[in-house]
Design a protein around this motif. Structure first.
Motif, PDB file in Angstrom:
ATOM      1  N   LEU A 169      59.977  -1.040  72.318  1.00  0.00           N
ATOM      2  CA  LEU A 169      59.367  -2.035  71.432  1.00  0.00           C
ATOM      3  C   LEU A 169      57.831  -2.004  71.472  1.00  0.00           C
ATOM      4  CD1 LEU A 169      61.985  -4.813  72.125  1.00  0.00           C
ATOM      5  CD2 LEU A 169      61.619  -3.644  69.932  1.00  0.00           C
ATOM      6  N   PRO A 170      57.174  -2.095  72.652  1.00  0.00           N
ATOM      7  CA  PRO A 170      55.722  -1.956  72.640  1.00  0.00           C
ATOM      8  C   PRO A 170      55.262  -0.557  72.245  1.00  0.00           C
ATOM      9  CG  PRO A 170      56.527  -2.149  74.896  1.00  0.00           C
ATOM     10  CD  PRO A 170      57.672  -2.467  73.996  1.00  0.00           C
ATOM     11  N   VAL A 171      56.064   0.476  72.554  1.00  0.00           N
ATOM     12  CA  VAL A 171      55.714   1.833  72.112  1.00  0.00           C
ATOM     13  C   VAL A 171      55.697   1.898  70.590  1.00  0.00           C
ATOM     14  CG1 VAL A 171      56.477   4.243  72.062  1.00  0.00           C
ATOM     15  CG2 VAL A 171      56.551   2.961  74.207  1.00  0.00           C
ATOM     16  N   LEU A 172      56.709   1.296  69.954  1.00  0.00           N
ATOM     17  CA  LEU A 172      56.774   1.263  68.497  1.00  0.00           C
ATOM     18  C   LEU A 172      55.577   0.522  67.915  1.00  0.00           C
ATOM     19  CD1 LEU A 172      58.186   1.648  65.764  1.00  0.00           C
ATOM     20  CD2 LEU A 172      59.509  -0.432  66.256  1.00  0.00           C
ATOM     21  N   SER A 173      55.233  -0.624  68.506  1.00  0.00           N
ATOM     22  CA  SER A 173      54.100  -1.401  68.021  1.00  0.00           C
ATOM     23  C   SER A 173      52.801  -0.601  68.111  1.00  0.00           C
ATOM     24  CB  SER A 173      53.969  -2.695  68.839  1.00  0.00           C
ATOM     25  OG  SER A 173      52.825  -3.418  68.462  1.00  0.00           O
ATOM     26  N   CYS A 174      52.606   0.068  69.247  1.00  0.00           N
ATOM     27  CA  CYS A 174      51.395   0.873  69.441  1.00  0.00           C
ATOM     28  C   CYS A 174      51.326   2.017  68.428  1.00  0.00           C
ATOM     29  CB  CYS A 174      51.381   1.421  70.871  1.00  0.00           C
ATOM     30  SG  CYS A 174      49.943   2.429  71.254  1.00  0.00           S
ATOM     31  N   ALA A 175      52.434   2.725  68.251  1.00  0.00           N
ATOM     32  CA  ALA A 175      52.462   3.847  67.315  1.00  0.00           C
ATOM     33  C   ALA A 175      52.230   3.378  65.886  1.00  0.00           C
ATOM     34  CB  ALA A 175      53.796   4.582  67.431  1.00  0.00           C
ATOM     35  N   TRP A 176      52.835   2.237  65.527  1.00  0.00           N
ATOM     36  CA  TRP A 176      52.676   1.681  64.184  1.00  0.00           C
ATOM     37  C   TRP A 176      51.205   1.368  63.911  1.00  0.00           C
ATOM     38  CZ3 TRP A 176      57.082   0.426  61.042  1.00  0.00           C
ATOM     39  CH2 TRP A 176      56.762  -0.168  59.825  1.00  0.00           C
ATOM     40  N   LEU A 177      50.544   0.739  64.871  1.00  0.00           N
ATOM     41  CA  LEU A 177      49.135   0.398  64.699  1.00  0.00           C
ATOM     42  C   LEU A 177      48.273   1.649  64.636  1.00  0.00           C
ATOM     43  CD1 LEU A 177      46.885  -1.750  64.598  1.00  0.00           C
ATOM     44  CD2 LEU A 177      46.825  -1.655  67.101  1.00  0.00           C
ATOM     45  N   ALA A 178      48.503   2.596  65.545  1.00  0.00           N
ATOM     46  CA  ALA A 178      47.675   3.801  65.599  1.00  0.00           C
ATOM     47  C   ALA A 178      47.786   4.614  64.314  1.00  0.00           C
ATOM     48  CB  ALA A 178      48.076   4.655  66.805  1.00  0.00           C
ATOM     49  N   ALA A 236      52.619  -6.423  60.648  1.00  0.00           N
ATOM     50  CA  ALA A 236      53.917  -5.826  60.960  1.00  0.00           C
ATOM     51  C   ALA A 236      53.993  -5.282  62.381  1.00  0.00           C
ATOM     52  CB  ALA A 236      54.226  -4.707  59.964  1.00  0.00           C
ATOM     53  N   CYS A 237      52.887  -4.750  62.913  1.00  0.00           N
ATOM     54  CA  CYS A 237      52.961  -4.121  64.234  1.00  0.00           C
ATOM     55  C   CYS A 237      53.171  -5.135  65.353  1.00  0.00           C
ATOM     56  CB  CYS A 237      51.720  -3.273  64.500  1.00  0.00           C
ATOM     57  SG  CYS A 237      50.243  -4.198  64.967  1.00  0.00           S
ATOM     58  N   VAL A 253      55.445  -7.559  65.156  1.00  0.00           N
ATOM     59  CA  VAL A 253      56.857  -7.953  65.169  1.00  0.00           C
ATOM     60  C   VAL A 253      57.589  -7.346  66.375  1.00  0.00           C
ATOM     61  CG1 VAL A 253      59.048  -7.852  63.917  1.00  0.00           C
ATOM     62  CG2 VAL A 253      56.914  -8.351  62.678  1.00  0.00           C
ATOM     63  N   PRO A 254      57.429  -6.037  66.664  1.00  0.00           N
ATOM     64  CA  PRO A 254      58.089  -5.499  67.861  1.00  0.00           C
ATOM     65  C   PRO A 254      57.626  -6.160  69.159  1.00  0.00           C
ATOM     66  CG  PRO A 254      57.374  -3.710  66.420  1.00  0.00           C
ATOM     67  CD  PRO A 254      56.768  -4.963  65.890  1.00  0.00           C
ATOM     68  N   VAL A 255      56.382  -6.622  69.201  1.00  0.00           N
ATOM     69  CA  VAL A 255      55.898  -7.314  70.409  1.00  0.00           C
ATOM     70  C   VAL A 255      56.666  -8.615  70.599  1.00  0.00           C
ATOM     71  CG1 VAL A 255      53.907  -8.387  71.534  1.00  0.00           C
ATOM     72  CG2 VAL A 255      53.615  -6.275  70.229  1.00  0.00           C
ATOM     73  N   LEU A 256      56.871  -9.358  69.513  1.00  0.00           N
ATOM     74  CA  LEU A 256      57.630 -10.603  69.611  1.00  0.00           C
ATOM     75  C   LEU A 256      59.079 -10.346  70.001  1.00  0.00           C
ATOM     76  CD1 LEU A 256      56.264 -12.577  66.517  1.00  0.00           C
ATOM     77  CD2 LEU A 256      55.784 -13.007  68.938  1.00  0.00           C
ATOM     78  N   VAL A 257      59.667  -9.270  69.478  1.00  0.00           N
ATOM     79  CA  VAL A 257      61.040  -8.919  69.862  1.00  0.00           C
ATOM     80  C   VAL A 257      61.083  -8.551  71.344  1.00  0.00           C
ATOM     81  CG1 VAL A 257      62.980  -7.363  69.453  1.00  0.00           C
ATOM     82  CG2 VAL A 257      61.603  -8.169  67.525  1.00  0.00           C
ATOM     83  N   PHE A 258      60.076  -7.825  71.814  1.00  0.00           N
ATOM     84  CA  PHE A 258      59.992  -7.495  73.239  1.00  0.00           C
ATOM     85  C   PHE A 258      59.919  -8.755  74.100  1.00  0.00           C
ATOM     86  CE2 PHE A 258      56.703  -7.111  76.629  1.00  0.00           C
ATOM     87  CZ  PHE A 258      57.530  -6.592  77.619  1.00  0.00           C
ATOM     88  N   VAL A 259      59.095  -9.703  73.694  1.00  0.00           N
ATOM     89  CA  VAL A 259      58.966 -10.957  74.446  1.00  0.00           C
ATOM     90  C   VAL A 259      60.316 -11.668  74.514  1.00  0.00           C
ATOM     91  CG1 VAL A 259      57.949 -13.268  74.408  1.00  0.00           C
ATOM     92  CG2 VAL A 259      56.508 -11.272  73.990  1.00  0.00           C
ATOM     93  N   TRP A 260      61.026 -11.716  73.394  1.00  0.00           N
ATOM     94  CA  TRP A 260      62.318 -12.389  73.361  1.00  0.00           C
ATOM     95  C   TRP A 260      63.336 -11.682  74.254  1.00  0.00           C
ATOM     96  CZ3 TRP A 260      64.940 -16.494  73.040  1.00  0.00           C
ATOM     97  CH2 TRP A 260      66.304 -16.480  72.747  1.00  0.00           C
ATOM     98  N   GLN A 261      63.380 -10.361  74.177  1.00  0.00           N
ATOM     99  CA  GLN A 261      64.328  -9.611  75.000  1.00  0.00           C
ATOM    100  C   GLN A 261      63.992  -9.753  76.486  1.00  0.00           C
ATOM    101  OE1 GLN A 261      67.142  -8.077  74.120  1.00  0.00           O
ATOM    102  NE2 GLN A 261      66.815  -8.754  72.011  1.00  0.00           N
ATOM    103  N   ALA A 262      62.695  -9.727  76.819  1.00  0.00           N
ATOM    104  CA  ALA A 262      62.292  -9.906  78.215  1.00  0.00           C
ATOM    105  C   ALA A 262      62.630 -11.310  78.709  1.00  0.00           C
ATOM    106  CB  ALA A 262      60.792  -9.637  78.362  1.00  0.00           C
ATOM    107  N   PHE A 263      62.467 -12.306  77.833  1.00  0.00           N
ATOM    108  CA  PHE A 263      62.788 -13.689  78.190  1.00  0.00           C
ATOM    109  C   PHE A 263      64.268 -13.829  78.514  1.00  0.00           C
ATOM    110  CE2 PHE A 263      64.115 -18.010  76.918  1.00  0.00           C
ATOM    111  CZ  PHE A 263      63.317 -18.755  77.785  1.00  0.00           C
TER     112      PHE A 263
END
Length: 206
Positions: free
Chosen positions: A11-20, A61-62, A64-74
């Motif tokens: 999820l954070p990898v996807l967010s980083c790649a999307w932004l880059a 959009a980038c 969104v995966p961070v928020l999903v990561f937070v939810w899954q980690a929670f």
């Protein structure tokens, strides 16, 4: 290596790649844009030729995966004070960056008479970085306690990030470079935290 491309780490990898990728494409479409000296936000500034899609399709959009990561980690982590606080701060980081995308900065992000949108953009953007750093620090300390390890170099990361932000704000010719290095630091730290969560906890219950 599989943990980098699978599970919660993706999820954070996807967010980083999307932004880059989004920043690289948008920069190529913005005549005269300089990644070394210009802020990332300038791609979505008022009057930007790519602002119509970059704010929503990249910056918003980038996160969104961070928020999903937070939810899954929670769902995976115990309800420990530092862990819960860290996840809440990291969620706030993503939400504030989404708000910064909705309210673009003025031309060149250096307005002498700033509009309301510019003021909101600057306030939410700077606050997001600070909340994100605090969240990652809290998570790192909390995970260290789970592993029964004492934090050693973890405090170096937020200090380095603040120094990079200072460079971005005070050295115009390297403003873009400082911001990009700071973004990279935050993402590397977030990915490292995600890898620790993946290692320490079983998959979430359905």
């Amino acid at each position: 290596m599989t943990r980098i491309f699978g599970g919660i780490v993706a999820l954070p990898v996807l967010s980083c790649a999307w932004l880059a990728v989004g920043v690289w494409v948008a920069g190529a479409m913005y005549p005269g844009y300089n990644h070394l000296s210009q802020f990332i936000s300038e791609l979505g500034e008022t009057g930007s030729p790519v602002g119509a899609w970059v704010n929503w399709g990249v910056f918003f959009a980038c996160e969104v995966p961070v928020l999903v990561f937070v939810w899954q980690a929670f769902r995976r982590l115990p309800r420990h004070g530092l862990l819960t606080a860290g996840l809440a701060l990291l969620a706030l980081y993503a939400l504030l960056l989404m708000a910064a995308a909705v309210f673009p900065c003025d031309f060149r992000c250096r307005a002498q008479v700033p509009t309301t949108s510019h003021q909101i953009h600057m306030l939410t953007g700077i606050s997001a970085y600070l909340f994100g750093l605090a969240g990652l620090l809290a998570l790192s300390i909390g995970l260290g306690r789970m592993e029964q390890r004492k934090p050693r170099l973890v405090f170096v990361l937020p200090v380095t990030s603040v120094l990079l932000l200072a460079v971005s704000g005070t050295v115009p010719e390297y403003a873009g470079l400082g911001q990009r290095l700071n973004e990279a630091l935050i993402y590397i730290w977030m990915i490292a935290v995600a890898a620790r969560v993946e290692r320490l906890t079983p998959p979430s219950r359905p």
